[in-house]
Design an enzyme around this catalytic site. Structure first.
Site: not given
Length: 436
Positions: A217, A256, A260, A313
């Site tokens: 990420d 990715d 996060d 997301r």
């Protein structure tokens, strides 16, 4: 070594008279500068009541750093050296220009004997099948190569640190900021171009037809507390998914997430950022089985962010009390899945957000139910109209109804704009280079 807001009220005008130089044990040279040369934004602290990161003593980052711990860096090597220098003292790291974590290229990380053509031949579903994970020589060499890349592109951010871009064009390409097991971190005014995984893993058991899975990420908040991410731009930059090839009939996914927030992270404010041109963008909580670690944590505020052309997301939430207000979501012309993912034991409050959806996409798509969990959604607008997002979802997906009422009321807000004002306000002020 966090200081109170009262003590730090004058930090933006702080003057320190000395200069110093710190030389890292790596070959990089990191220069410490006087605070007079540090723009005021390098000393900014999160305002009181500005989201979850403002509680429990607030978030000040490295605002109390002395001259010896105020660095200006122009390369990825200098940046990582500055992170390692100075022990536990508060630090300010000013990023000047674009740092290239991927400058060496993928070939520099390849383990001896790894050959992608051989990898493709060995694990072709026509040869390997789709009923077991890959294993064997080429998979072992792929994993060893991935370990080398991880060591090169990850940068670990210690407690009491401010990282801030200088001017309008500062950023990091191909690097992954790891805010892991730290407290009191500020990251502002950077364009973060997503790392490209050089060695994605083929998983033939992922779904009906298998999938390529990647790492890295742009930023990870892992087990950390009091984190403020503000006025950054997260993007795939020159390598969007549309430029990636396919193998075995599946996209060779080299990205990715963009951000996060996982594994017991807590008290995070994400404000005035741009998240652009990405698939699985922002995840809060990484597993339904992580209740022992995540329950009672993952408290995150998202406000005045622009989610532009992201597929899904934005965020997907598990466990946390997440306050999402005054964000603007501009869905892509095709491929849009959802914005808010309602996951295990989540308590999302979505208020006064604006959504711009393409023709043919109903407002019911904004919310996606993954697990039974309550949601509060009020004052949101879709394509210029006020819409009850829960009612719209339940009408469009009657077999997957959502329950209204998250069970808590956010109080850590500095002010809420009318949703009608969100698109122009966020459009003018969100993202790197627009810090005020």
């Amino acid at each position: 070594m966090r200081m109170s807001y009262a003590v730090l009220a004058g930090c933006t005008a702080l003057v320190l008279g000395a200069t110093a130089t710190a030389t890292a044990t790596t070959k990089a040279k990191v220069t410490a500068t006087t605070a007079q040369a540090v723009p005021g934004q390098a000393r900014h602290v999160l305002p009181p009541h500005d989201g979850w990161a403002s509680t429990g003593g607030g978030t000040t980052g490295g605002a109390g750093a002395d001259a010896a711990h105020t660095f200006t860096v122009t390369t990825w090597e200098e940046f990582r050296a500055a992170l390692a220098a100075g022990g536990d003292a508060p630090r300010v790291i000013k990023v000047k220009g674009v740092l290239r974590a991927d400058a060496a290229g993928c070939g520099a990380f390849e383990a001896e004997g790894y050959d992608f053509a051989k990898y493709l031949a060995a694990y072709d579903p026509a040869v390997w099948g789709r009923d077991r994970p890959v294993s064997g020589e080429q998979e072992d060499l792929r994993a060893a190569s991935a370990t080398r890349q991880a060591a090169a592109v990850k940068a670990y951010i210690p407690s009491d640190t401010t990282i801030v871009g200088v001017g309008r064009n500062a950023g990091i390409t191909g690097g992954s900021l790891q805010i892991k097991d730290a407290d009191n971190v500020v990251v502002r005014n950077l364009t973060l171009e997503s790392p490209l995984d050089c060695f994605p893993q083929w998983d033939p058991t992922d779904g009906a037809t298998g999938a390529w899975n990647s790492e890295y990420d742009s930023a990870v908040v892992h087990g950390s507390t009091h984190v403020w991410l503000d006025h950054n731009t997260f993007t795939d930059g020159a390598h969007p998914d549309s430029t990636l090839p396919s193998y075995y009939g599946e996209l060779y996914q080299r990205h990715d997430g963009e951000l996060d927030i996982v594994r017991g992270a807590d008290l995070v404010t994400v404000s005035w950022n741009v998240f652009a041109d990405h698939d699985k963008t922002l995840m809060i909580g990484n597993s339904d089985s992580a209740g022992a670690t995540d329950r009672g944590r993952l408290r995150v505020t998202l406000h005045h962010n622009l989610f532009r052309h992201v597929i899904e997301r934005a965020p997907r939430v598990r466990f946390g009390k997440v306050d999402a207000y005054n964000n603007h979501f501009v869905a892509p012309a095709s491929g849009y899945q959802y914005s808010f993912g309602i996951g295990a034991e989540s308590q999302l409050v979505a208020e006064a957000n604006a959504f711009t959806l393409p023709a043919g996409v109903g407002a019911g798509r904004v919310l996606k139910k993954w697990k039974e969990a309550p949601v509060t959604a009020t004052g949101n607008r879709v394509n210029g109209r006020t819409v009850d997002l829960i009612a719209a979802h339940n009408a469009e997906y009657p077999t997957e109804p959502l329950r209204s009422g998250a069970g808590w009321t956010p109080t850590l807000r500095t002010g809420v704009d009318d949703a009608r004002q969100v698109p122009p306000v966020v459009g003018r002020h969100a993202g790197a280079g627009r810090i005020r």
